[in-house]
Design a protein around this motif. Structure first.
Motif, short mmCIF file in Angstrom:
data_model
loop_
_atom_site.label_atom_id
_atom_site.label_comp_id
_atom_site.label_asym_id
_atom_site.label_seq_id
_atom_site.Cartn_x
_atom_site.Cartn_y
_atom_site.Cartn_z
N GLY A 254 0.76 -1.34 0.15
CA GLY A 254 -0.11 -0.13 0.03
C GLY A 254 0.63 1.26 0.12
O GLY A 254 0.39 2.41 -0.07
N THR A 255 2.08 1.17 0.31
CA THR A 255 2.92 2.25 0.10
C THR A 255 2.70 3.14 -0.95
O THR A 255 2.85 4.42 -0.80
CB THR A 255 4.45 1.79 0.31
OG1 THR A 255 4.54 0.89 1.62
CG2 THR A 255 5.19 3.20 0.71
N PHE A 256 2.65 2.70 -2.09
CA PHE A 256 2.40 3.51 -3.40
C PHE A 256 1.67 4.30 -3.56
O PHE A 256 1.21 5.38 -4.12
CB PHE A 256 3.06 2.77 -4.62
CG PHE A 256 1.76 2.01 -5.07
CD1 PHE A 256 0.83 2.47 -6.03
CD2 PHE A 256 1.45 0.46 -4.60
CE1 PHE A 256 -0.24 1.64 -6.55
CE2 PHE A 256 0.47 -0.06 -5.15
CZ PHE A 256 -0.48 0.41 -5.97
N PHE A 257 0.17 4.15 -2.76
CA PHE A 257 -1.06 4.82 -2.92
C PHE A 257 -1.62 5.20 -1.59
O PHE A 257 -2.59 6.26 -1.53
CB PHE A 257 -1.93 4.04 -3.75
CG PHE A 257 -2.72 2.83 -2.91
CD1 PHE A 257 -3.72 3.20 -2.45
CD2 PHE A 257 -1.88 1.54 -3.06
CE1 PHE A 257 -4.39 1.85 -1.60
CE2 PHE A 257 -2.41 0.67 -2.53
CZ PHE A 257 -3.79 0.62 -1.57
N GLN A 258 -1.52 4.66 -0.41
CA GLN A 258 -1.92 5.28 0.79
C GLN A 258 -1.29 6.30 1.30
O GLN A 258 -0.37 6.88 0.71
CB GLN A 258 -1.75 3.64 1.66
CG GLN A 258 -2.67 2.58 1.58
CD GLN A 258 -2.30 1.60 2.83
OE1 GLN A 258 -1.19 1.05 3.09
NE2 GLN A 258 -3.65 1.32 3.13
N SER A 259 -1.94 7.00 2.36
CA SER A 259 -1.67 8.29 3.01
C SER A 259 -1.22 9.41 2.05
O SER A 259 -0.49 9.96 2.17
CB SER A 259 -0.35 7.91 3.88
OG SER A 259 -0.65 6.93 4.95
N ASN A 260 -2.07 9.38 1.11
CA ASN A 260 -2.17 10.66 -0.26
C ASN A 260 -1.00 10.41 -0.92
O ASN A 260 -0.36 11.44 -1.52
CB ASN A 260 -2.33 11.85 0.45
CG ASN A 260 -3.81 11.85 0.84
OD1 ASN A 260 -4.60 11.44 0.43
ND2 ASN A 260 -3.97 12.56 2.06
#
Length: 455
Positions: A254-260
């Motif tokens: 999820g690093t590439f899309f989470q938290s904006n």
């Protein structure tokens, strides 16, 4: 000296007038072979050339292309998504029986040709500009980016409809291209490669997540050669990106899309939306009503079982979430306002392209290494597949989850001739979508013929 002859001025005034008239119409009322648009002004100097290029990217990210319609064809036609709405035309993709009067098919066709025509105007006008502020390097870059977008557009047309009309020059008056018939699928793919070959030497070898560079060309070449089953070339161009330390498989998934997040090292090419003047229509379709969406597209039961299985989906389960009514929804697009990127190429795709190419080239150890790089990032056990068939099936299954809400699944199963085995599509003519009925109807010269099997 700028281009300022009376003839040239008249020509571009005509173009601009037609742009204004066309832009007021609804997407489905625009004939793609006649639509004209580059930017808000004529292309005569550095500033207008840059504005025109922005118009090309705007068309690429529009709601009828990568903003919603085109991508939805790929995942609605696969086996991960259910339709919760009432429009029968959307259900046609779920049922794998799309009709020629389908509004999404027409919108995507129009949107792709709009991007092509904008690119055509840039390619035709920019070489003629005589402005000292437009340096050779900048001129080359603008042209290279236009060639790249046109290559991507024809690639998307070819894998969706097969052979299509090849329009490579700006349309100056309505109707002048009506007698251009469909090229073969081989000729259409040849146009893709020709545009990529034109773009490559013009573009800088830099890293940019939002604009085409030479590296972006290499990435699309790798995908192109995968579809052509040229395994050596697919491996070669994928390796160029994988060996570049500026691209990485980020952990967890999820690093590439989470938290904006946007424009991360995971991304090779994505579309930027500012959330005000440019929004990504995906969000509204995926998010539930409690989040201001419609949840008309939702993960189906089979996909949920896979993505939520720790041994299969791993940490990719962040792609889905539940609302206050305990209903599952897709969560790749979630931002408010709707500024989520559209992901066109990620480094994970290059790993799985190379894995597939290496499996086909009888390099099982290397193929397994690439496959397991993606599985390791997902937090699941490494695969032990060893035979070619086992490797190819493992790669297919990994692509299903890795790109579950992106524009891959349907095209993957079609290009590998697996749509029958996996989806039960026994009528192979349905591997291609029908040419939009409205395009057939407006073609008075009868040059545009329908795909076999459709009426």
């Amino acid at each position: 000296m700028l281009i300022n002859t009376a003839t040239t001025k008249l020509k571009y005034i005509l173009i601009l007038t037609l742009i204004t008239l066309v832009s007021c119409d609804e997407f489905l009322d625009v004939k793609p072979k006649d639509s004209l648009s580059t930017s808000d002004d004529v292309i005569v100097d550095k500033a207008s050339a840059e504005a025109a290029l922005r118009g090309v990217y705007s068309a690429l990210g529009a709601g009828d292309y990568y903003g919603t319609s085109f991508q939805s064809i790929a995942y609605l036609s696969g086996d991960n998504i259910a339709w919760t709405g009432s429009q029968s035309q959307v259900q046609e993709f779920i049922n794998k029986k799309v009709n020629a009067d389908n509004a999404t098919v027409s919108a995507a066709w129009n949107g792709i040709y709009r991007a092509i025509n904008r690119a055509n105007n840039v390619i035709a006008a920019v070489p003629l500009i005589q402005d000292p502020l437009l340096t050779t390097a900048l001129r080359d870059q603008i042209l290279g980016e236009a060639y790249f977008v046109r290559a991507l557009a024809y690639f998307d047309l070819a894998r969706t409809w097969g052979g299509v009309p090849l329009i490579t020059k700006p349309t100056l008056v309505p109707g002048e291209n009506e007698d251009i018939g469909r090229s073969t699928v081989e000729e259409t793919y040849a146009q893709v490669l020709s545009d990529l070959e034109s773009a490559e030497p013009l573009l800088p070898e830099t890293t940019d997540r939002y604009r085409a560079t030479r590296k972006t060309v290499w990435a699309l070449k790798s995908r192109f050669y995968l579809y052509q089953q040229n395994w050596s070339k697919a491996e070669e161009f994928a390796s160029k990106l994988i060996s570049d330390t500026r691209y990485k498989l980020l952990k967890p998934y999820g690093t590439f899309f989470q938290s904006n997040a946007r424009g991360t090292e995971e991304s090779v090419f994505e579309i930027f939306y500012n959330g005000t003047t440019e929004t990504n229509g995906h969000r509204n379709q995926w998010q539930p009503q409690t989040n201001g969406g419609t949840r008309q597209w939702a993960p189906n039961t089979a996909f949920l079982a896979l993505i939520n299985d720790p041994a299969v989906g791993g940490n990719r389960s962040v792609l889905v979430a539940r609302d206050n009514q305990n209903r599952w929804y897709g969560n790749l697009y979630y931002r408010t306002p709707a500024s989520d990127p559209s992901y066109i190429i990620r480094i994970a795709e290059l790993y799985l392209i190379r894995a597939e190419a290496r499996a086909q080239l009888d390099k099982p150890v290397d193929a397994l290494s690439d496959l397991n790089a993606v599985r390791d990032r997902a937090g699941i056990a490494l695969s032990v597949a060893s035979t070619k068939n086992d490797l190819l099936l493992a790669i297919e299954n990994e692509r299903r989850l890795e790109f579950a809400l992106e524009a891959h699944r349907w095209f993957d199963l079609v290009r590998t001739d697996r749509a029958d085995d996996v989806l039960g599509v026994t009528e192979k003519f349905r591997y291609l979508l029908p040419i939009p009925a409205d395009q057939i109807l407006v073609d008075e010269t009868l040059a545009l013929d329908q795909n076999i099997g459709y009426r």
